[in-house]
Scaffold this active site. Structure first.
Site, PDB file in Angstrom:
ATOM      1  N   SER A 166       5.224 -26.050   8.366  1.00 46.54           N
ATOM      2  CA  SER A 166       4.845 -24.944   7.488  1.00 46.54           C
ATOM      3  C   SER A 166       4.108 -23.870   8.289  1.00 46.54           C
ATOM      4  O   SER A 166       4.475 -23.582   9.446  1.00 46.54           O
ATOM      5  CB  SER A 166       3.997 -25.499   6.336  1.00 46.54           C
ATOM      6  OG  SER A 166       3.740 -24.524   5.370  1.00 46.54           O
ATOM      7  N   LYS A 184       6.238 -20.633   2.243  1.00 48.43           N
ATOM      8  CA  LYS A 184       5.526 -21.759   2.848  1.00 48.43           C
ATOM      9  C   LYS A 184       4.602 -22.448   1.845  1.00 48.43           C
ATOM     10  O   LYS A 184       4.384 -23.657   1.925  1.00 48.43           O
ATOM     11  CB  LYS A 184       4.747 -21.299   4.080  1.00 48.43           C
ATOM     12  CG  LYS A 184       5.638 -20.860   5.252  1.00 48.43           C
ATOM     13  CD  LYS A 184       6.568 -21.962   5.733  1.00 48.43           C
ATOM     14  CE  LYS A 184       7.181 -21.639   7.095  1.00 48.43           C
ATOM     15  NZ  LYS A 184       8.175 -22.634   7.536  1.00 48.43           N
TER      16      LYS A 184
END
Ligand code: COA
Length: 310
Positions: A166, A184
């Site tokens: 991420s 994300k």
């Protein structure tokens, strides 16, 4: 080209840690994910990396294989995580040729800098589809194999583990990155729900959130000039791909058997002081107010046809 172990793995790990295990990795031809996979291969795993660019994916796979003589590393190109059928074909090939999938790294991502005023509806959707929907797609399709892995391996190295790659910018928000912060945040939420719903089956699901990592495609693509504000990173420097690979080895190793549903920034503490802001080459808020176009790598963009900009 063989890379020195010191570039991608610390000395603390034991050889053979992941013997007889297979990792499937999306975005595996990128700088960060290839280092993650290289470290796992060095420590005994076989691997399948998938990416959109066939040549690059194949070359990177061959390169990763040099990390351990006798390793098997498949590089399957023409795979877009937005296309479940193509993804399924790569998963099937991985299982057929390597015997299963024990670890999953969901690393495929898309990024560019653009203020919201210059972000078309399709541009926003594209990044969400690559990062968030793509991570869901590969989770869904690889899950049957991860579940089989947990059942099959009752001893030896761990099995049935997932890492999502991420970012940290959505913890604070970041100019020019609306599409990525939203995408994300979705990846982190996905990882947590996988941990909750599949933990009972023995699967672990965690997130690694790289901060400013030097010499990566992301840094090259998103930064007009080399980072000069290391003072805003508590550890005073950018990170390395090796530090992301080490975190990966930890989460897939027995040392992390009870770690599940965790979002782990590997960023030198940068996001705590806003150091994860990728719009660093653009003075905030001056750049937004100027209305100027972001011109990084503008030449790489495809020529536009039609009138799809909003
Ligand atoms: N600024 C603003 N909009 C952009 C853009 C940029 N730099 N690059 C692409 N877009 C827009 C396109 O104009 C298009 O929108 P439109 O149809 O309204 O014009 C939309 O995003 C999709 O672009 P397209 O090039 O058709 O999509 P793609 O699937 O081929 O590419 C991207 C995906 C957009 C993420 C592209 O940047 C990419 O392929 N990047 C390489 C991989 C990458 O980003 N890796 C991550 C490194 S951190």
């Amino acid at each position: 080209m063989p890379i020195a172990k010191s570039e991608y793995l610390s000395e603390v790990w034991k050889d053979g840690l992941f013997a007889d295990r297979v990792v499937f990795c999306t975005g595996g031809n990128g700088s960060i994910c290839s280092a993650q996979v290289r470290a796992l291969v060095h420590l005994g795993a076989n691997a399948c990396i998938v990416g959109r660019n066939p040549e690059k994916t194949k070359t990177v796979a061959q390169d990763i294989a040099t990390a351990r003589p006798g390793s098997k590393v498949l590089g399957i190109g023409d795979i877009d995580v937005r296309d479940p059928e193509r993804l399924q074909s790569a998963i099937d090939r991985c299982v057929q040729e390597l015997g299963g999938i024990d670890f999953l790294i969901a690393g495929a991502a898309g990024n560019f800098l653009a203020p919201m005023s210059q972000l078309s509806i399709n541009a926003f959707k594209t990044v969400l589809e690559i990062d968030t929907v793509g991570s869901f797609n590969v989770t869904k399709l690889a899950m049957p194999h991860l579940l089989s892995s947990v059942k099959k391996h009752t001893s030896g190295p761990p099995s049935g583990r997932i890492i999502y790659v991420s970012a940290t910018m959505h913890y604070t928000g970041a100019p020019l990155q609306t599409h990525v912060t939203v995408a994300k945040a979705g990846v982190d939420a996905l990882a947590v729900n996988v941990a909750i719903e599949y933990g009972p089956y023995g699967i672990t699901s965690n997130v690694i959130s790289p901060g400013p990592i030097k010499d990566t495609e992301g840094t090259r693509r998103l930064s007009a000039k080399p980072r000069s504000d290391n003072k805003r990173i508590p550890l005073g420097r950018s990170g390395t791909v090796k530090e992301i690979a080490d975190a990966t080895v930890y989460l897939f190793s027995d040392a992390a058997n009870y770690v599940n549903g965790v979002v782990m920034p590997v960023d030198g503490g940068a996001w705590r002081v806003g150091g994860g802001n990728p719009g660093r080459d653009f003075e905030y808020p001056d750049f937004i107010l100027s209305g100027e176009k972001v011109n990084i790598k503008a030449a790489e963009r495809k020529p536009k046809t039609g009138n799809s900009k909003l």
